[in-house]
Design a protein around this motif. Structure first.
Motif, PDB file in Angstrom:
ATOM      1  N   LYS A 211      59.402  37.534  15.808  1.00 43.44           N
ATOM      2  CA  LYS A 211      59.777  38.143  14.373  1.00 43.44           C
ATOM      3  C   LYS A 211      61.188  38.489  14.243  1.00 43.44           C
ATOM      4  O   LYS A 211      61.751  38.662  13.615  1.00 43.44           O
ATOM      5  CB  LYS A 211      58.848  38.949  14.273  1.00 43.44           C
TER       6      LYS A 211
ATOM      7  N   LYS B  76      62.736  40.903  11.378  1.00 43.77           N
ATOM      8  CA  LYS B  76      61.980  40.516  10.076  1.00 43.77           C
ATOM      9  C   LYS B  76      60.662  41.531  10.186  1.00 43.77           C
ATOM     10  O   LYS B  76      60.456  41.990  11.172  1.00 43.77           O
ATOM     11  CB  LYS B  76      61.508  39.243  10.044  1.00 43.77           C
ATOM     12  N   LYS B  77      60.314  41.763   9.026  1.00 44.95           N
ATOM     13  CA  LYS B  77      58.873  42.654   8.918  1.00 44.95           C
ATOM     14  C   LYS B  77      57.695  41.629   9.398  1.00 44.95           C
ATOM     15  O   LYS B  77      57.983  40.212   9.456  1.00 44.95           O
ATOM     16  CB  LYS B  77      58.493  42.898   7.501  1.00 44.95           C
TER      17      LYS B  77
ATOM     18  N   GLN C 199      54.831  39.505   9.400  1.00 46.19           N
ATOM     19  CA  GLN C 199      54.239  38.453   8.507  1.00 46.19           C
ATOM     20  C   GLN C 199      52.878  37.921   9.131  1.00 46.19           C
ATOM     21  O   GLN C 199      52.734  37.923  10.433  1.00 46.19           O
ATOM     22  CB  GLN C 199      55.073  37.448   7.973  1.00 46.19           C
ATOM     23  N   ILE C 200      51.897  37.336   8.300  1.00 43.49           N
ATOM     24  CA  ILE C 200      50.659  36.858   9.208  1.00 43.49           C
ATOM     25  C   ILE C 200      51.019  35.724   9.986  1.00 43.49           C
ATOM     26  O   ILE C 200      50.458  35.600  10.933  1.00 43.49           O
ATOM     27  CB  ILE C 200      49.774  36.466   7.859  1.00 43.49           C
ATOM     28  N   TYR C 201      51.982  35.051   9.893  1.00 44.16           N
ATOM     29  CA  TYR C 201      52.253  33.888  10.573  1.00 44.16           C
ATOM     30  C   TYR C 201      52.880  34.454  12.074  1.00 44.16           C
ATOM     31  O   TYR C 201      52.204  33.620  13.047  1.00 44.16           O
ATOM     32  CB  TYR C 201      52.879  32.751  10.069  1.00 44.16           C
ATOM     33  N   HIS C 202      53.390  35.479  11.982  1.00 40.61           N
ATOM     34  CA  HIS C 202      54.056  36.007  13.213  1.00 40.61           C
ATOM     35  C   HIS C 202      52.805  36.546  14.113  1.00 40.61           C
ATOM     36  O   HIS C 202      52.606  36.271  15.307  1.00 40.61           O
ATOM     37  CB  HIS C 202      54.795  37.223  12.960  1.00 40.61           C
TER      38      HIS C 202
ATOM     39  N   GLN D  38      55.118  49.424  12.110  1.00 41.80           N
ATOM     40  CA  GLN D  38      55.638  48.858  10.611  1.00 41.80           C
ATOM     41  C   GLN D  38      55.554  49.669   9.718  1.00 41.80           C
ATOM     42  O   GLN D  38      56.232  50.165   9.008  1.00 41.80           O
ATOM     43  CB  GLN D  38      55.287  47.170  10.640  1.00 41.80           C
TER      44      GLN D  38
END
Length: 124
Positions: free
Chosen positions: A62, A65-66, A68-71, A121
């Protein structure tokens, strides 16, 4: 510490490679290694090793970046398969065997890493 790793993906990637090598090394030890000492040491080792593996993998994926679900899904998938490969590798080491309970403990460490990353986060 997580902020530092997020800003320096190369360092996170280096730590990911190092923890992967460490996991591989200890699963290559003939006759049981950590698992033969005390069962609680084995549980703690598996939790910590795969916790670190998932943290370093997630921060490598990641970056700044914040989350995300895919991370999360990519980290979970890669970590899960690495845990399975680790246990499968042990089948071929004399005195070792694969253990479903180790895979469950590994995945518990992975889930803790993802949960702590999400909490971190949210707090920012």
């Amino acid at each position: 510490m997580l902020n530092f790793l997020e800003k320096n993906r190369v360092i996170s990637f280096i730590f990911l490679i190092l923890i992967s090598m460490e996991i591989y090394f200890f699963s290559s030890v003939k006759g049981g290694g950590v698992s033969q000492a005390l069962p609680i040491k084995s549980v703690i080792y598996h939790l910590c090793a795969f916790f670190l593996f998932a943290i370093f993998l997630l921060t490598t994926i990641k970056g700044k970046k914040k989350i995300q679900i895919y991370h999360l899904l990519l980290t979970l998938t890669i970590s899960f398969f690495y845990a399975i490969l680790d246990e499968t590798h042990q089948i071929f080491v004399p005195g070792r065997n694969a253990s479903i309970s180790d895979i469950i403990i590994n995945n518990t460490g992975i889930l803790f890493a993802l949960i702590i990353s999400l909490i971190n986060q949210i707090k920012r």
